[in-house]
Motif scaffolding. Sequence first.
Motif, PDB file in Angstrom:
ATOM      1  N   ALA B 283       0.647  -1.352   0.010  1.00 16.93           N
ATOM      2  CA  ALA B 283      -0.059  -0.048   0.057  1.00 16.93           C
ATOM      3  C   ALA B 283       0.878   1.243  -0.141  1.00 16.93           C
ATOM      4  O   ALA B 283       0.335   2.233  -0.235  1.00 16.93           O
ATOM      5  CB  ALA B 283      -1.034   0.051   1.294  1.00 16.93           C
ATOM      6  N   ASN B 295     -13.479  -3.181  -0.070  1.00 15.90           N
ATOM      7  CA  ASN B 295     -14.345  -2.606  -0.847  1.00 15.90           C
ATOM      8  C   ASN B 295     -15.134  -3.609  -1.813  1.00 15.90           C
ATOM      9  O   ASN B 295     -16.473  -3.635  -1.660  1.00 15.90           O
ATOM     10  CB  ASN B 295     -14.149  -1.333  -1.356  1.00 15.90           C
ATOM     11  CG  ASN B 295     -13.810  -0.236  -0.240  1.00 15.90           C
ATOM     12  OD1 ASN B 295     -12.796  -0.125   0.249  1.00 15.90           O
ATOM     13  ND2 ASN B 295     -14.638   0.350   0.124  1.00 15.90           N
ATOM     14  N   GLY B 304     -19.238  -1.369   1.427  1.00 19.30           N
ATOM     15  CA  GLY B 304     -18.858  -1.912   0.170  1.00 19.30           C
ATOM     16  C   GLY B 304     -19.233  -1.337  -1.054  1.00 19.30           C
ATOM     17  O   GLY B 304     -20.154  -0.618  -0.963  1.00 19.30           O
ATOM     18  N   TRP B 305     -18.664  -2.217  -2.159  1.00 22.62           N
ATOM     19  CA  TRP B 305     -19.171  -1.687  -3.419  1.00 22.62           C
ATOM     20  C   TRP B 305     -20.001  -2.735  -4.226  1.00 22.62           C
ATOM     21  O   TRP B 305     -20.290  -2.624  -5.355  1.00 22.62           O
ATOM     22  CB  TRP B 305     -17.770  -1.566  -4.332  1.00 22.62           C
ATOM     23  CG  TRP B 305     -17.139  -0.402  -3.950  1.00 22.62           C
ATOM     24  CD1 TRP B 305     -17.131   0.622  -3.088  1.00 22.62           C
ATOM     25  CD2 TRP B 305     -15.637  -0.045  -4.274  1.00 22.62           C
ATOM     26  NE1 TRP B 305     -16.013   1.514  -2.613  1.00 22.62           N
ATOM     27  CE2 TRP B 305     -15.192   1.024  -3.688  1.00 22.62           C
ATOM     28  CE3 TRP B 305     -14.871  -0.813  -5.045  1.00 22.62           C
ATOM     29  CZ2 TRP B 305     -13.930   1.476  -3.532  1.00 22.62           C
ATOM     30  CZ3 TRP B 305     -13.453  -0.443  -5.012  1.00 22.62           C
ATOM     31  CH2 TRP B 305     -13.065   0.948  -4.514  1.00 22.62           C
ATOM     32  N   ILE B 361     -10.952  -3.889   7.800  1.00 21.45           N
ATOM     33  CA  ILE B 361     -10.702  -2.644   7.416  1.00 21.45           C
ATOM     34  C   ILE B 361     -11.445  -2.185   6.120  1.00 21.45           C
ATOM     35  O   ILE B 361     -11.519  -3.329   5.261  1.00 21.45           O
ATOM     36  CB  ILE B 361      -9.321  -2.550   7.418  1.00 21.45           C
ATOM     37  CG1 ILE B 361      -8.371  -2.480   8.521  1.00 21.45           C
ATOM     38  CG2 ILE B 361      -9.034  -1.119   6.774  1.00 21.45           C
ATOM     39  CD1 ILE B 361      -6.951  -2.979   8.491  1.00 21.45           C
ATOM     40  N   LEU B 362     -12.002  -1.265   6.100  1.00 24.51           N
ATOM     41  CA  LEU B 362     -12.724  -0.653   4.617  1.00 24.51           C
ATOM     42  C   LEU B 362     -11.968   0.013   3.918  1.00 24.51           C
ATOM     43  O   LEU B 362     -11.822   1.178   4.145  1.00 24.51           O
ATOM     44  CB  LEU B 362     -14.012  -0.012   5.253  1.00 24.51           C
ATOM     45  CG  LEU B 362     -14.853   0.377   4.053  1.00 24.51           C
ATOM     46  CD1 LEU B 362     -15.439  -1.061   3.501  1.00 24.51           C
ATOM     47  CD2 LEU B 362     -16.215   1.193   4.557  1.00 24.51           C
ATOM     48  N   THR B 363     -11.028  -0.541   3.161  1.00 21.60           N
ATOM     49  CA  THR B 363     -10.345   0.181   2.091  1.00 21.60           C
ATOM     50  C   THR B 363     -10.306  -0.943   0.798  1.00 21.60           C
ATOM     51  O   THR B 363     -10.727  -1.911   0.626  1.00 21.60           O
ATOM     52  CB  THR B 363      -9.005  -0.010   2.603  1.00 21.60           C
ATOM     53  OG1 THR B 363      -8.170   0.980   1.640  1.00 21.60           O
ATOM     54  CG2 THR B 363      -8.407  -1.128   2.737  1.00 21.60           C
ATOM     55  N   SER B 364      -9.808  -0.030  -0.173  1.00 28.49           N
ATOM     56  CA  SER B 364      -9.558  -0.788  -1.458  1.00 28.49           C
ATOM     57  C   SER B 364      -7.982  -0.803  -2.033  1.00 28.49           C
ATOM     58  O   SER B 364      -7.555  -0.974  -2.866  1.00 28.49           O
ATOM     59  CB  SER B 364     -10.432  -0.054  -2.549  1.00 28.49           C
ATOM     60  OG  SER B 364     -10.036   1.352  -2.658  1.00 28.49           O
TER      61      SER B 364
END
Lengths: 1062, 493
Positions: B283, B295, B304-305, B361-364
Amino acid sequence: MIGGIPKLMIQGTARWSIGNKVSCPEDDYLNVLFIDKPGSIMKQLYKYYGFSLLTSVLMMLTCGVYGSTAFSTSGESKAVRETISGTVRDSNGLTMPGVTVLLQGTTVGTVTNSSGQYTLQVPGPTGILEFSFIGYVTHEAPFNGSGAINVVLQEDIQGLEEVVVIGYGTQRKTDVTGSVSAISTREFAEQPISRVDQVLQGRAAGVQVTQAGGAPGGDVRVRIRGANSVLGNNDPLYVVDGFVGADFNTVNPNDIESIQVLKDAASTSIYGSRGANGVVIITTKKGMQGIKVTYEGQVNFSEVIKTLDILPAHEFAEIVNQRALGTGTTPPFSDAQIEEYRVNGGTDWQDLVYRKGSGHQQQLTVSGGGGKTTFLISGNFLDQKGIVENTDFKRYILRSNIATQVNENLSLRLNIAGTRLKNHNTGLFGNAGTPIVQAISWAPTTPAYGPDGFPTFVDVTGSVNRNPLDMLYDRQQDQERSTFNAIGGVNYKLPVEGLSLDVQLAINYLNGQNLTLQGQRVSNNNPSASRNTFEQITLQNTNALNYTRTFNEVHSISAVAALETQQFTNNSFSASANNIRFPNQLGYDNIGPNGAAVVGADFQKWTLLSLLGRANYSFMDKYLLTAAVRRDGSSKFLGDNRFSVFPSVAVGWRLSEENFVKNLKVFSDLKIRGSWGMTGSQAIGSYATISRYDVSPVFAFNNTGVVAGIYQGNPGNPNLKWETTKQIDLGIEMEFLEGKIKLEADYFKKSTTDLLLNVAIPRYAGGGNQTRNVGEIENKGFEFSLGGTPFESGDFRWESNFNLSTIRNKVVSLGGLERLGAGTGVGSGMSTTNEFMLIPGEPLGGYWGLNYLGTYKPDEADLAAQQGRFPGDPHYEDLNGDNAITTDDFQIIGRAFPKATGGWNNTFTYKTFTLNVFFQGVGGVDKLNYTRAAALSGSGDARQPTLTEIRDYYRPGNEDSDIPAFSRTYQPYTQSSRFLEKGDYVRLKNVSLSYVLPSALVSNKGAIRLFASATNVWTITEYKGVDPEASNVGSGTDTAMGIDYGAYPNAKTYTLGLNLSF
Amino acid sequence: MKKLSILLISAVISVGTGCSDFLEEDTRALLYGSDVLTTQNGLEAALTGAYRGLGQQWGMGFLHPSANAAILGGDDVTTHPGSNKADWREFDQFNVPATNQRSGAVYNGCYKAIQGANNVINNFDKTVGDKAAIDIIVGEAYFIRAFSYYWLTRFYGEIPLILAEEYSEDLLNIGKSSPEQVYELIVSDLKQAEILLPDAKRDWGRSNKGAAKAFLADVYLTMAGWPLMQTDKYDLAAAKAKEVMDNRALYGFNLLPTFAAVFENDPAVNGTVESIFQINGFAGGNGTANATYGNTTMPGEEGGWDDMFSEINFFNDFPEGPRKTATFRTAFGRPGAVKIPWQNSLTKHPYYQKWYIKGEILTSSISLPSVMMRYAHVLTIYAEAKARGTGGPDQLAYDALNDVRLRGWATGTPPLTMNDGLTPLQFAEEVVQERAWEFACERTRWFDLVRLEKVEEANANKHPDDLTPIGTITKSDYWFPLPYSDTSLNPNL
């Protein structure tokens, strides 16, 4: 008098010429006083002296001792009965020395003194006083008895013999054989101008100016006679005081004395390989004798032109529920929630993103001179807050122009300007990741802030992208530009009559800083920052021989030959850091503490070696001939391609000098002219002949860091050469009623061959593109400008200038390619392929997409079923009838390049009031409205429709609607005519009123002018987006403009200002 | 004054003539020419550049959800029927136009990697340096090229076969090569890699001898099915897989004791012994973070997506056990919030817990690897290939299948034995089904369906809440159209 020629007492600088033929009494001096005014009075007298015309200045010529008292040529002595006195001022309220005041029908008169005051004793109780001054309309004032008569003289533009700057020299407007538009400062004096493009917009036929980025200091597209180059930048070449390739952003409009726009090849071929896009020549002001101080202050307030109509939260929630039912998912909102939204409302994201902007500009100019030296020093400070939160722009410009006449043969000059520009967050509007797009993508039902007090982190209903508030406040994208420009020159009259040598050196230094920060929130917990710094150094040397001579009073020759070199170097250094430890404390200012960093450095250099020459010949001022040629050598090419020659020739015939036209008594001036020439364009970067490695790729082989690598970049092309534009131009210039009406019309046709294209390399062959000379493109069109004084009576005067230009732009060939796509990257997530396609026979900037036929209607169920669709689904034209929507169904669905542009400028003056009303418009253009597409179709980052338009969606009972039903078989091609809209508009670009305070309130020599102005206040357009003028695509390309995906809109701006001078 | 004029004129003349090299290009900051790869550093940098094609977060390769979108035709994954998922749906509904850009990252990235690998392979003989080190670099290049072509031909079938490292105009008119030709190169490259690569990986994100063998086994298995139908390759697949299994300690491969350990997804952990080949994410780098976690596979309720989630029948049929628990997420809500069971959720589907990041963890963008093959693959390759090859499944095949199966199924599930009376074909089918469960949403099921020609069958009986194909599925749906960006440039494609 010596041999019939008056003696001269020169009070100006060396850059001057002589005005009307004036004779003075024996032993009197002819005073030549230079006046700080645009335009000029260049009459034939210069022939007596053989001075070269270097610039346009306005002079006052009087006899005797300057500022003398009354004269009476008859010497008759009369009984004096009345005394009349007063002050003469110009329309700016400045006192005018040297104005002749004459009692009509007599020889009794005087001249105003240095404070513009006069006192005249007249023999009778009544009569008429005539106030005359070269370059101004003679004013008649009746009097009855003694008293004060104060007069405002209006400038007489019609009466002036204009001199135009044509590149490496000047020419009388009447002698010009090319197509040149001149814009004088008086045309925009009434507007709150802060940048050069605002001067150009709508004021010169054939010049298109689009304020694509509405942010303060934002991007602007200037095009002269269309776009020639697919690949290259089609921006015109800017020449400031002889420095070729200047950046117009660094020019303070208040410093401008004149702007000339060179349009046809006869005018621009003198700039050779850089002339194809037209040339804008800017000349800055010079100092004048005496001392003059001008201060101008402005404040402005601005607001967004309009916002989009977004559904109220409860209605949005209902629509989302309907859509969920239509696609077989669970309606997310309960009735209770909807009721709560109905009562309490939701979030108005646009209101959070837009704000009232404000700004101010301060300008101080001190100019003057004594003896042989003149100077002008000016400073300007601009501070503008944009209409989007946390966006602003600051500019500082300081200029010093100094000139000295060492002796009658030698003069020196030095112009220095320093500029600093600082854009804060104005460049954040390139694609979906903008607060403007997110403001219409985030659900009205989502609260702006969470319980923690921070902006809501995730929108579970609307956008998948970041909160617009985080985009506004948790990231920064700043640009700083510091420029230093110095141009020094020496002009020396050689010991051959009419021959002079001019040597000029220029240094331009640009330091740029691009600074970015992605904070903790907006970066999803991986804050990063970068600094990219570069310095560009341009060195220019121009050595010119000028020759001007008239033989036998009928053969007039002026010629220039020059050798010019330019050298450009660019040094850059960049550092970007990820996982920065202190994003809030240190920002981008100290990126040392980080998790990983990448650094880069680069060096580029290119050179240009040029020889050029031009000769003008005029016979009896009737028959005009101009020939010019430039040979450019460029380091960008190899071998024989290194040098190119750009010739041109132009002829003119002043019919109004012929008796058969004079006898018609229709024209006060009539000229026809024609030209042919070749120019090139710099549509190519350095090193394009070389295949080289891209040294930027990095790769992670574990989770702790990256390793730097190399891969093949764009393949070079050793056979590259300039693309060449051939242009013909036919023009006619007419004046009627002693110049009260002027009409100018031009037809032009430009053909660009060896067209440089960045031909895409297939991905399987490594991707990227290769620059090649292929293809041909054609631009042709008409330009009209009509100007004059439609009405004038007493103190009232209406001046009006109208211009209209049309352009037909066509791709003639692509060197064997059937078509060539051109994308933007703007529509990432929206577009499915290039939005633009070049196809022989079609215009540049043709939109490539599907033709939307509306929704399938209930009686078209069978038709829809052939493609697996249902009534209510979108119906796209199936061009090849294969019952599938494929790439074969894409076609040109519109055009991004306007067919017509125009402007209409009106100035009304009454005494010292001036009202300016300026309209500007474009026609025959389409815009691809991705903003609306996102907010209506749930595309890109947006998951739900938010626009009120969606109320009309197709459903049982509303089958007429062409807004598709909520279904699982809905295929929302955003790249279709569904989201292509007419971008035509007419806009009241400016309306302003200024007033010069009565002299009684002001000291004798000073003046105070007050003004108020409004910009972009009224727009007529069918365009559904915020601003038809705004676009995301920068001015660097013409193949992909016209897309609006949250582009920063232009603002309505209200300005108040004050101008003091003394 | 005369002096001055002479001075000025002579200055003019000297400027004009005095610098004959004024127009020479100054290329001091450019890296170009044939000598770049003559140093070991140059060769290594070129190899790193080739890897870049396989992993550039939003641009190229496999750190990108796009690589997942293209395999939505499998019966293990689907996407949102509305929202902004039109281009994802096109894969799930077998209605993929050439303008669909979701498979583009794989296409673009693989070809960029191939170009870089070609550069290494075609020029290493000029490199001066340590032969052992150069061999490893070249071996990795062969591996990258084979890996890339393998993905390309499975997605697109007939493709341009590029072996040149430099662009030339001839490439603009190149035709498509048949899968036979492409596989011939893949096999040849992997054999080269097998020879040149070391037993141990230089880094987590690189290949070794074992990885080359494992991929060769997988390639043989695929060659034995559609479209080549070279059934003689089953024996080769089994033999090659066995080489990996026999030497797993040497290569550093093994099966983790629990399935949950495989998908712990701790960004602090570089990889596991179960990873045969992985593309690492980081990252902190420039476009090197991995976007296939977080996500993309999380539900809207959790921010999320909704890009991809499980098909309902697939979930319902999935055998209970620790694997099912670790594979799916069946109730949604951010940590601490009330969990909504999937049946009541917005999309009414279970999601894949496999791609949640440790700590939810909310990430992309995360420092996790995209594991392109697991050791469990090797075991199932052996089991299936052995079953379909000469002589049918042996005890090792049963053991291999049971190793995977028993880790996943509920405690107490009996192992399959040779006494269960399965025919070789039935055993093979059992392995294929086991692969579906084991590698759910791991870019595997789609390829199994294609090589075994079961795409139509797998999409025949959809749950009513799942998207259904638009039109009839035919063999033409087994491959995607080549991207329009390239077909529009070359009429021979």
